[in-house]
Design a protein around this motif. Structure first.
Motif, PDB file in Angstrom:
ATOM      1  N   CYS A 122     -16.324  24.455  -4.079  1.00 53.37           N
ATOM      2  CA  CYS A 122     -15.397  24.384  -2.956  1.00 53.37           C
ATOM      3  C   CYS A 122     -14.018  23.937  -3.458  1.00 53.37           C
ATOM      4  O   CYS A 122     -13.915  22.900  -4.127  1.00 53.37           O
ATOM      5  CB  CYS A 122     -15.920  23.398  -1.919  1.00 53.37           C
ATOM      6  SG  CYS A 122     -14.784  23.115  -0.541  1.00 53.37           S
ATOM      7  N   THR A 182     -21.292  33.505   2.944  1.00 54.64           N
ATOM      8  CA  THR A 182     -21.647  33.553   4.370  1.00 54.64           C
ATOM      9  C   THR A 182     -21.401  34.932   4.975  1.00 54.64           C
ATOM     10  O   THR A 182     -21.557  35.111   6.164  1.00 54.64           O
ATOM     11  CB  THR A 182     -20.842  32.501   5.175  1.00 54.64           C
ATOM     12  OG1 THR A 182     -19.456  32.744   4.972  1.00 54.64           O
ATOM     13  CG2 THR A 182     -21.202  31.100   4.751  1.00 54.64           C
ATOM     14  N   SER A 209     -16.744  36.119   2.567  1.00 56.84           N
ATOM     15  CA  SER A 209     -16.454  34.710   2.834  1.00 56.84           C
ATOM     16  C   SER A 209     -17.475  33.782   2.188  1.00 56.84           C
ATOM     17  O   SER A 209     -18.607  34.162   1.915  1.00 56.84           O
ATOM     18  CB  SER A 209     -16.385  34.444   4.343  1.00 56.84           C
ATOM     19  OG  SER A 209     -17.646  34.614   4.939  1.00 56.84           O
ATOM     20  N   LYS A 237     -18.592  29.415   2.478  1.00 57.05           N
ATOM     21  CA  LYS A 237     -18.422  28.205   3.279  1.00 57.05           C
ATOM     22  C   LYS A 237     -19.080  27.033   2.557  1.00 57.05           C
ATOM     23  O   LYS A 237     -20.165  27.168   2.008  1.00 57.05           O
ATOM     24  CB  LYS A 237     -19.022  28.381   4.664  1.00 57.05           C
ATOM     25  CG  LYS A 237     -18.668  27.259   5.616  1.00 57.05           C
ATOM     26  CD  LYS A 237     -18.989  27.580   7.049  1.00 57.05           C
ATOM     27  CE  LYS A 237     -18.474  26.488   7.963  1.00 57.05           C
ATOM     28  NZ  LYS A 237     -18.768  26.798   9.351  1.00 57.05           N
ATOM     29  N   CYS A 238     -18.392  25.905   2.595  1.00 56.06           N
ATOM     30  CA  CYS A 238     -18.891  24.700   1.950  1.00 56.06           C
ATOM     31  C   CYS A 238     -19.848  23.957   2.887  1.00 56.06           C
ATOM     32  O   CYS A 238     -19.478  23.620   4.016  1.00 56.06           O
ATOM     33  CB  CYS A 238     -17.721  23.788   1.564  1.00 56.06           C
ATOM     34  SG  CYS A 238     -18.246  22.268   0.737  1.00 56.06           S
ATOM     35  N   GLY A 286     -17.438  21.783   5.106  1.00 52.94           N
ATOM     36  CA  GLY A 286     -17.218  22.780   6.143  1.00 52.94           C
ATOM     37  C   GLY A 286     -16.073  23.745   5.878  1.00 52.94           C
ATOM     38  O   GLY A 286     -15.802  24.621   6.701  1.00 52.94           O
ATOM     39  N   HIS A 325     -14.108  26.844   5.048  1.00 53.37           N
ATOM     40  CA  HIS A 325     -14.496  28.249   5.124  1.00 53.37           C
ATOM     41  C   HIS A 325     -13.422  29.071   4.417  1.00 53.37           C
ATOM     42  O   HIS A 325     -12.260  29.050   4.841  1.00 53.37           O
ATOM     43  CB  HIS A 325     -14.637  28.671   6.584  1.00 53.37           C
ATOM     44  CG  HIS A 325     -15.498  29.866   6.779  1.00 53.37           C
ATOM     45  ND1 HIS A 325     -15.967  30.224   8.017  1.00 53.37           N
ATOM     46  CD2 HIS A 325     -15.997  30.791   5.919  1.00 53.37           C
ATOM     47  CE1 HIS A 325     -16.706  31.318   7.907  1.00 53.37           C
ATOM     48  NE2 HIS A 325     -16.728  31.677   6.640  1.00 53.37           N
TER      49      HIS A 325
END
Length: 178
Positions: free
Chosen positions: A12, A23, A27, A29-30, A34, A36
């Motif tokens: 991240c 995701t 994309s 997402k962490c 969170g 994105h």
């Protein structure tokens, strides 16, 4: 080696967590913070500069990727910069060229692999009239420039599909005017 961002990005960029998961098709997402991240296109410009006889300027790349290959002058648009201002800036940085007029010509998607990472781009072409074509000097990330007729050009020397398309479209429109 796979250079796609979904394969390259492992941590991240906000918190450094390794829980940075795919995701979707574009994309990540962490799971920790969170954040994105979406894989979007970067904006770039290419200039169609011609001389009095209708020959098109192509430059020789002085940097990777595709060192020594042909390209149109141009580059990435800086944050908060318009495409038109980017054309003017890039031509001045690369050749010392001052733009007299410019007109949007079209756009095309492209992939630009740099440092083993794919940057997806949207390349925008502009027809450019220069204040003068005298005393131009290759600088920045180009080695040389030359004006080409289509007969003098080997399209295999232009590796970027978007740039090759802009060049072909230019010569096609030139033929249509005759």
């Amino acid at each position: 080696m796979n250079t796609h961002p979904l394969q390259v990005l492992k941590y991240c960029p906000k918190c450094g967590s390794a829980e940075f998961n795919k995701t979707g098709e574009r994309s990540l997402k962490c799971a920790s913070c969170g954040f994105h991240f979406f894989i979007n296109s970067a904006a770039a410009v290419a200039a169609l500069v011609t001389n009095d006889t209708g020959k098109l300027m192509l430059v020789t790349r002085g940097v990777e990727p595709n060192y020594g290959k042909l390209d149109l002058p141009g580059g990435f648009i800086d944050p908060m910069e318009s495409a038109e201002d980017a054309v003017k800036r890039e031509l001045n940085e690369e050749l010392g060229l001052i733009v007299k007029t410019l007109k949007y010509s079209g756009s095309a998607p492209n992939e630009y692999v740099f440092s083993e990472y794919t940057v997806f781009t949207l390349d925008m072409a502009f027809q450019v009239k220069a204040e003068s074509l005298e005393n131009l000097k290759p600088m920045d990330d180009i080695l040389d420039y030359k004006f080409y007729s289509e007969e003098e050009l080997d399209y295999n020397d232009i590796p970027a599909p978007s740039i090759k398309g802009f060049v072909k479209d230019y010569f096609k429109s030139l033929k249509a005017k005759k």
